[in-house]
Design an enzyme around this catalytic site. Sequence first.
Site, PDB file in Angstrom:
ATOM      1  N   SER A 129       0.814  -1.232   0.000  1.00  0.00           N
ATOM      2  CA  SER A 129       0.000   0.000   0.000  1.00  0.00           C
ATOM      3  C   SER A 129       0.839   1.271   0.000  1.00  0.00           C
ATOM      4  O   SER A 129       1.915   1.330   0.610  1.00  0.00           O
ATOM      5  CB  SER A 129      -0.879  -0.014   1.254  1.00  0.00           C
ATOM      6  OG  SER A 129      -1.383   1.273   1.525  1.00  0.00           O
ATOM      7  N   GLU A 131       0.183   3.616   1.792  1.00  0.00           N
ATOM      8  CA  GLU A 131       0.271   4.043   3.192  1.00  0.00           C
ATOM      9  C   GLU A 131       1.668   3.776   3.754  1.00  0.00           C
ATOM     10  O   GLU A 131       2.050   4.352   4.772  1.00  0.00           O
ATOM     11  CB  GLU A 131      -0.772   3.316   4.045  1.00  0.00           C
ATOM     12  CG  GLU A 131      -2.149   3.937   3.995  1.00  0.00           C
ATOM     13  CD  GLU A 131      -2.199   5.317   4.637  1.00  0.00           C
ATOM     14  OE1 GLU A 131      -1.953   5.417   5.845  1.00  0.00           O
ATOM     15  OE2 GLU A 131      -2.480   6.297   3.937  1.00  0.00           O
ATOM     16  N   TYR A 153      -1.475   0.305  10.745  1.00  0.00           N
ATOM     17  CA  TYR A 153      -1.766  -0.332   9.450  1.00  0.00           C
ATOM     18  C   TYR A 153      -0.555  -0.215   8.518  1.00  0.00           C
ATOM     19  O   TYR A 153      -0.112  -1.194   7.920  1.00  0.00           O
ATOM     20  CB  TYR A 153      -3.002   0.319   8.812  1.00  0.00           C
ATOM     21  CG  TYR A 153      -3.222  -0.085   7.367  1.00  0.00           C
ATOM     22  CD1 TYR A 153      -3.876  -1.273   7.042  1.00  0.00           C
ATOM     23  CD2 TYR A 153      -2.769   0.734   6.325  1.00  0.00           C
ATOM     24  CE1 TYR A 153      -4.066  -1.636   5.714  1.00  0.00           C
ATOM     25  CE2 TYR A 153      -2.959   0.372   4.998  1.00  0.00           C
ATOM     26  CZ  TYR A 153      -3.602  -0.809   4.698  1.00  0.00           C
ATOM     27  OH  TYR A 153      -3.780  -1.182   3.383  1.00  0.00           O
TER      28      TYR A 153
HETATM   29  P1  NDP Z   1     -11.444  -4.515   2.058  1.00  0.00           P
HETATM   30  O1  NDP Z   1     -11.366  -3.962   3.436  1.00  0.00           O
HETATM   31  O2  NDP Z   1     -12.623  -4.205   1.192  1.00  0.00           O
HETATM   32  O3  NDP Z   1     -11.305  -6.108   2.141  1.00  0.00           O
HETATM   33  C1  NDP Z   1     -10.449  -6.722   3.075  1.00  0.00           C
HETATM   34  C2  NDP Z   1     -10.644  -8.218   2.993  1.00  0.00           C
HETATM   35  O4  NDP Z   1      -9.795  -8.853   3.964  1.00  0.00           O
HETATM   36  C3  NDP Z   1     -12.075  -8.668   3.286  1.00  0.00           C
HETATM   37  O5  NDP Z   1     -12.391  -9.697   2.396  1.00  0.00           O
HETATM   38  C4  NDP Z   1     -11.952  -9.218   4.698  1.00  0.00           C
HETATM   39  O6  NDP Z   1     -12.889 -10.205   5.003  1.00  0.00           O
HETATM   40  C5  NDP Z   1     -10.562  -9.832   4.639  1.00  0.00           C
HETATM   41  N1  NDP Z   1     -10.030 -10.141   5.969  1.00  0.00           N
HETATM   42  C6  NDP Z   1     -10.048  -9.351   7.073  1.00  0.00           C
HETATM   43  N2  NDP Z   1      -9.512 -10.008   8.107  1.00  0.00           N
HETATM   44  C7  NDP Z   1      -9.154 -11.241   7.663  1.00  0.00           C
HETATM   45  C8  NDP Z   1      -8.569 -12.380   8.272  1.00  0.00           C
HETATM   46  N3  NDP Z   1      -8.239 -12.395   9.583  1.00  0.00           N
HETATM   47  N4  NDP Z   1      -8.351 -13.483   7.512  1.00  0.00           N
HETATM   48  C9  NDP Z   1      -8.687 -13.490   6.205  1.00  0.00           C
HETATM   49  N5  NDP Z   1      -9.253 -12.440   5.561  1.00  0.00           N
HETATM   50  C10 NDP Z   1      -9.481 -11.329   6.294  1.00  0.00           C
HETATM   51  O7  NDP Z   1     -10.082  -4.080   1.308  1.00  0.00           O
HETATM   52  P2  NDP Z   1      -9.811  -3.764  -0.237  1.00  0.00           P
HETATM   53  O8  NDP Z   1     -10.496  -4.759  -1.080  1.00  0.00           O
HETATM   54  O9  NDP Z   1     -10.021  -2.322  -0.464  1.00  0.00           O
HETATM   55  O10 NDP Z   1      -8.240  -3.995  -0.297  1.00  0.00           O
HETATM   56  C11 NDP Z   1      -7.670  -5.270  -0.590  1.00  0.00           C
HETATM   57  C12 NDP Z   1      -6.247  -5.315  -0.066  1.00  0.00           C
HETATM   58  O11 NDP Z   1      -5.485  -4.286  -0.677  1.00  0.00           O
HETATM   59  C13 NDP Z   1      -6.106  -5.097   1.435  1.00  0.00           C
HETATM   60  O12 NDP Z   1      -4.993  -5.872   1.864  1.00  0.00           O
HETATM   61  C14 NDP Z   1      -5.775  -3.624   1.562  1.00  0.00           C
HETATM   62  O13 NDP Z   1      -5.052  -3.365   2.745  1.00  0.00           O
HETATM   63  C15 NDP Z   1      -4.918  -3.443   0.333  1.00  0.00           C
HETATM   64  N6  NDP Z   1      -4.911  -2.105  -0.255  1.00  0.00           N
HETATM   65  C16 NDP Z   1      -6.088  -1.476  -0.581  1.00  0.00           C
HETATM   66  C17 NDP Z   1      -6.083  -0.254  -1.199  1.00  0.00           C
HETATM   67  C18 NDP Z   1      -7.331   0.453  -1.569  1.00  0.00           C
HETATM   68  O14 NDP Z   1      -7.263   1.670  -1.859  1.00  0.00           O
HETATM   69  N7  NDP Z   1      -8.473  -0.220  -1.618  1.00  0.00           N
HETATM   70  C19 NDP Z   1      -4.791   0.404  -1.547  1.00  0.00           C
HETATM   71  C20 NDP Z   1      -3.621  -0.364  -1.191  1.00  0.00           C
HETATM   72  C21 NDP Z   1      -3.691  -1.581  -0.576  1.00  0.00           C
HETATM   73  P3  NDP Z   1     -14.298  -9.873   5.757  1.00  0.00           P
HETATM   74  O15 NDP Z   1     -15.250  -9.493   4.676  1.00  0.00           O
HETATM   75  O16 NDP Z   1     -14.624 -11.141   6.416  1.00  0.00           O
HETATM   76  O17 NDP Z   1     -14.015  -8.746   6.708  1.00  0.00           O
HETATM   77  P1  GDR Z   2      -6.792   5.861   3.544  1.00  0.00           P
HETATM   78  O1  GDR Z   2      -8.324   6.007   3.139  1.00  0.00           O
HETATM   79  O2  GDR Z   2      -6.570   6.137   4.981  1.00  0.00           O
HETATM   80  O3  GDR Z   2      -6.013   6.687   2.559  1.00  0.00           O
HETATM   81  O4  GDR Z   2      -6.526   4.311   3.313  1.00  0.00           O
HETATM   82  P2  GDR Z   2      -9.555   6.779   3.808  1.00  0.00           P
HETATM   83  O5  GDR Z   2     -10.558   6.914   2.727  1.00  0.00           O
HETATM   84  O6  GDR Z   2      -9.986   6.153   5.086  1.00  0.00           O
HETATM   85  O7  GDR Z   2      -8.931   8.217   4.173  1.00  0.00           O
HETATM   86  C1  GDR Z   2      -8.413   9.087   3.178  1.00  0.00           C
HETATM   87  C2  GDR Z   2      -8.163  10.458   3.773  1.00  0.00           C
HETATM   88  O8  GDR Z   2      -9.417  11.086   4.067  1.00  0.00           O
HETATM   89  C3  GDR Z   2      -9.315  11.736   5.325  1.00  0.00           C
HETATM   90  N1  GDR Z   2     -10.647  11.896   5.917  1.00  0.00           N
HETATM   91  C4  GDR Z   2     -11.476  10.900   6.259  1.00  0.00           C
HETATM   92  N2  GDR Z   2     -11.343   9.556   6.140  1.00  0.00           N
HETATM   93  C5  GDR Z   2     -12.386   8.790   6.555  1.00  0.00           C
HETATM   94  N3  GDR Z   2     -12.296   7.457   6.410  1.00  0.00           N
HETATM   95  N4  GDR Z   2     -13.523   9.331   7.106  1.00  0.00           N
HETATM   96  C6  GDR Z   2     -13.674  10.674   7.262  1.00  0.00           C
HETATM   97  O9  GDR Z   2     -14.696  11.141   7.762  1.00  0.00           O
HETATM   98  C7  GDR Z   2     -12.607  11.507   6.799  1.00  0.00           C
HETATM   99  N5  GDR Z   2     -12.423  12.846   6.770  1.00  0.00           N
HETATM  100  C8  GDR Z   2     -11.247  13.074   6.231  1.00  0.00           C
HETATM  101  C9  GDR Z   2      -8.403  10.820   6.130  1.00  0.00           C
HETATM  102  O10 GDR Z   2      -7.890  11.512   7.257  1.00  0.00           O
HETATM  103  C10 GDR Z   2      -7.363  10.474   5.072  1.00  0.00           C
HETATM  104  O11 GDR Z   2      -6.389  11.472   5.002  1.00  0.00           O
HETATM  105  C11 GDR Z   2      -7.037   3.612   2.191  1.00  0.00           C
HETATM  106  C12 GDR Z   2      -7.311   2.163   2.626  1.00  0.00           C
HETATM  107  O12 GDR Z   2      -7.980   1.491   1.580  1.00  0.00           O
HETATM  108  C13 GDR Z   2      -6.022   1.444   2.925  1.00  0.00           C
HETATM  109  O13 GDR Z   2      -6.294   0.054   3.173  1.00  0.00           O
HETATM  110  C14 GDR Z   2      -5.097   1.574   1.717  1.00  0.00           C
HETATM  111  O14 GDR Z   2      -3.884   0.912   1.950  1.00  0.00           O
HETATM  112  C15 GDR Z   2      -4.867   3.032   1.401  1.00  0.00           C
HETATM  113  O15 GDR Z   2      -6.116   3.642   1.125  1.00  0.00           O
HETATM  114  C16 GDR Z   2      -3.953   3.233   0.187  1.00  0.00           C
END
Ligand code: NDP
Ligand code: GDR
Length: 329
Positions: A129, A131, A153
């Site tokens: 990520s 992050e 995270y």
């Molecule tokens: P989601 O939060 O939508 O999905 C996370 C998944 O992980 C869910 O299927 C969840 O299952 C599963 N999970 C949680 N805990 C466990 C566990 N103990 N064992 C097995 N599975 C588990 O995330 P995204 O689809 O958005 O992201 C996918 C991956 O990419 C994640 O690793 C995230 O950190 C990473 N990522 C995401 C980004 C983004 O912008 N979306 C950017 C960069 C990285 P359940 O439904 O049961 O909770």
């Molecule tokens: P992020 O996503 O932390 O970048 O992680 P999120 O959408 O939670 O926050 C993005 C930015 O928005 C600001 N923010 C708020 N965020 C949330 N959730 N709720 C609020 O009310 C709000 N107001 C302002 C946050 O402070 C932050 O700066 C996501 C996740 O998908 C991670 O798993 C992944 O790795 C990274 O993107 C890349």
Amino acid sequence: MTKPRALITGITGQDGLYLAELLLAKGYEVHGVIRGQNNPRRELVEQLVPQVHQHNGDLTDMSSLMRALTEAQPDEVYNLGAISFVAYSWENAALTSDVTGKGVLTMLEALRLHTGDDPGRVRFYQASSSEMFGKVQETPQRETTLLWPRSPYGVSKVFGHYMTINYRESYGMHASSGILFNHESPRRGEEFVTRKVTKAVAKIHLGLADELVLGNLDARRDWGFAGDYVEAMWLMLQQDEPDDYVIATGVSHSIHDLVDLAFAHIGIDDWSRFVRQDERFRRPAEVDTLVGDATKARERLGWEPKVDFPALVRMMVDADVEALKAGWK
Ligand code: NDP
Ligand code: GDR
């Protein structure tokens, strides 16, 4: 000809569902690991991708992962499972470390034992990520930028990222890590800021709400469309050599821009009377600004994003309006 087989952890999440659809369209047999004895998101998988073979398992339980590997016999493993909400990771730092960090090691070790004396025979993708860049040391961020995570995270993702590199270097595994910047879609969880905004704006449009409460409006992110990003995951595993790639659009926007675009789409230019800021949604340490340089992915994978940020926001608002109208939520 036998079908290629893929195993996905995190199949119930946003990316897992898009990736499953992509792989099924490419002719794969798709297997997914689902956790919990009565996971409500199991139904979503059954509804959207009914062809997926489901396996019970958890990233904290190595024997469940070994069993899933034995049953699925995959050619490719996509490790998308994680506790992925940054704000939650401060409240549950140890749990986040166990799942998002150590869970990667557990998956890699299960795969190493499964593949025996031919560790390269199953290709592995790790969901790293942006992050990890946290307090950014270089702009734009690329594969070689020094990592400086700002949350439990982010720290957990750094552990998983280097463990993936270490297993590649130690055992010759075909293990690649995608450093993906934020990517969103109508399937994004409602705890994340894009979806929180688009759902609230859709409700305001339909007269179902009159307020949107947010934290820091100044943070900037490089937002893309999840459907484009899962294509990059697949492309990484089709390369002869495993490697690490930044996946990003190269354009950053503030939360303020996001709110502007979402309200503009429903015809509201001055949204100040609807939006309130609350300290509750601020983080102990913020990642102020992220913007990625995906040159390596473009040159080596031929990957480019197709959906830009304004189109993404419009897509998400429209989907929320339609879903609310249909009474699904
Ligand atoms: P989601 O939060 O939508 O999905 C996370 C998944 O992980 C869910 O299927 C969840 O299952 C599963 N999970 C949680 N805990 C466990 C566990 N103990 N064992 C097995 N599975 C588990 O995330 P995204 O689809 O958005 O992201 C996918 C991956 O990419 C994640 O690793 C995230 O950190 C990473 N990522 C995401 C980004 C983004 O912008 N979306 C950017 C960069 C990285 P359940 O439904 O049961 O909770
Ligand atoms: P992020 O996503 O932390 O970048 O992680 P999120 O959408 O939670 O926050 C993005 C930015 O928005 C600001 N923010 C708020 N965020 C949330 N959730 N709720 C609020 O009310 C709000 N107001 C302002 C946050 O402070 C932050 O700066 C996501 C996740 O998908 C991670 O798993 C992944 O790795 C990274 O993107 C890349």
